[in-house]
Motif scaffolding. Structure first.
Motif, mmCIF file in Angstrom:
data_model
loop_
_atom_site.group_PDB
_atom_site.id
_atom_site.type_symbol
_atom_site.label_atom_id
_atom_site.label_comp_id
_atom_site.label_asym_id
_atom_site.label_seq_id
_atom_site.Cartn_x
_atom_site.Cartn_y
_atom_site.Cartn_z
ATOM 1 N N UNK A 121 0.833 -1.205 0.000
ATOM 2 C CA UNK A 121 0.000 0.000 0.000
ATOM 3 C C UNK A 121 0.864 1.249 0.000
ATOM 4 N N UNK A 122 1.871 1.256 0.854
ATOM 5 C CA UNK A 122 2.747 2.417 0.948
ATOM 6 C C UNK A 122 3.499 2.636 -0.356
ATOM 7 N N UNK A 123 3.981 1.538 -0.952
ATOM 8 C CA UNK A 123 4.762 1.647 -2.189
ATOM 9 C C UNK A 123 3.903 2.036 -3.380
ATOM 10 N N UNK A 125 0.611 3.368 -3.252
ATOM 11 C CA UNK A 125 -0.377 4.440 -3.070
ATOM 12 C C UNK A 125 0.116 5.535 -2.140
ATOM 13 N N UNK A 126 1.426 5.681 -2.024
ATOM 14 C CA UNK A 126 1.980 6.762 -1.203
ATOM 15 C C UNK A 126 1.507 8.105 -1.771
ATOM 16 N N UNK A 127 0.938 8.943 -0.937
ATOM 17 C CA UNK A 127 0.451 10.248 -1.385
ATOM 18 C C UNK A 127 -0.987 10.236 -1.874
ATOM 19 N N UNK A 128 -1.593 9.057 -1.977
ATOM 20 C CA UNK A 128 -2.986 8.954 -2.391
ATOM 21 C C UNK A 128 -3.923 9.228 -1.211
ATOM 22 N N UNK A 129 -5.187 9.581 -1.478
ATOM 23 C CA UNK A 129 -6.156 9.736 -0.379
ATOM 24 C C UNK A 129 -6.232 8.453 0.444
ATOM 25 N N UNK A 130 -6.628 8.591 1.699
ATOM 26 C CA UNK A 130 -6.663 7.412 2.557
ATOM 27 C C UNK A 130 -7.557 6.324 1.971
ATOM 28 N N UNK A 131 -8.706 6.722 1.412
ATOM 29 C CA UNK A 131 -9.604 5.728 0.809
ATOM 30 C C UNK A 131 -8.906 4.982 -0.317
ATOM 31 N N UNK A 177 2.931 5.421 8.022
ATOM 32 C CA UNK A 177 2.065 4.991 9.125
ATOM 33 C C UNK A 177 0.638 4.754 8.656
ATOM 34 N N UNK A 178 0.163 5.597 7.739
ATOM 35 C CA UNK A 178 -1.216 5.453 7.260
ATOM 36 C C UNK A 178 -1.422 4.128 6.548
#
Length: 226
Positions: A121-123, A125-131, A177-178
């Motif tokens: 997820x981090x790799x 969608x980094x910078x994407x909205x939380x959803x 962290x998100x």
């Protein structure tokens, strides 16, 4: 003299017990890694997983031969592991195989699932909205449940060509962290993707095929598709 004899007897007994414990542990240690010359059901499972994911073309015969070594090395190289051709704890974990000691190796446990999902997820969608981060995690889980994909999280993540972050090294970057929270939410059933099994960034996608997939929703920079 009697006291000295007793001490010698106790020492001899302790040494014998230590040797017996060592002999009991050594077979488990030997079975903790699989290499050329190994055989059995675990080797068969290693071969089958590598074959399913396109790394191995030989027979699934349970014999760890040179073709299996070559396939393991290829898998290790593609996934940031030491490419020694030996299936130790880290490689078994990446394959989603439980090792002989009964330990899952991390990726098949709940905690391991969270960690692996969070890395992707981090790799991806980094910078994407939380959803959008939760949606990426949900896509991985949707693939686990889909008959066209491997049936484990590690299997989906490590399938060749499935995620660009596995090829460009982003998977090894620090995890936001998100992403951990998003991974937990996805594992708990949250799916902003609407059941998608694919997603892509239209600004960077070069595959005509991915554009042919039916659109479900758009979140941030990603299109989520069936």
């Amino acid at each position: 003299m009697k006291s000295q004899s007793i001490r010698k007897g106790v020492l001899s007994l302790l040494l014998t017990l230590a040797m017996l414990m060592t002999l009991a542990v050594l077979p488990q240690m030997a079975q903790a890694a699989y290499r050329q010359g190994s055989s059995g059901e675990t080797v068969r499972t290693i071969q089958q997983k590598l074959k399913n994911w396109g790394y191995y073309t030989g027979s699934v015969d349970g014999v760890y031969g040179s073709a299996t070594v070559k396939a393991v090395k290829w898998f290790q190289q593609k996934n940031g592991l030491t490419a020694d051709g030996v299936c130790g704890k880290a490689t078994l974990a990446a394959l989603g195989i439980q090792d002989s000691s009964g330990s899952s190796g991390g990726t098949s446990s709940q905690g391991g699932d969270v960690a692996l999902l969070a890395k992707v997820i981090s790799a991806e969608a980094r910078g994407e909205p939380y959803a959008g981060q939760v949606a990426v995690g949900a896509v991985i889980l949707n693939r686990v449940s889909h008959p066209s994909f491997p049936g484990t999280i590690s299997g989906v993540v490590y399938e060749p060509g499935a995620f660009s972050c596995m090829d460009d090294g982003q998977i090894n970057q620090p995890v936001a962290d998100s992403a951990y929270k998003a991974a937990r939410d996805a594992l708990n059933g949250s799916d902003p993707s609407g059941g998608a099994i694919y997603y892509f960034n239209p600004a960077t996608a070069t595959s005509k095929w991915i554009w042919s997939r039916p659109l479900i929703t758009v979140i941030g920079k990603h299109r989520f598709c069936s």
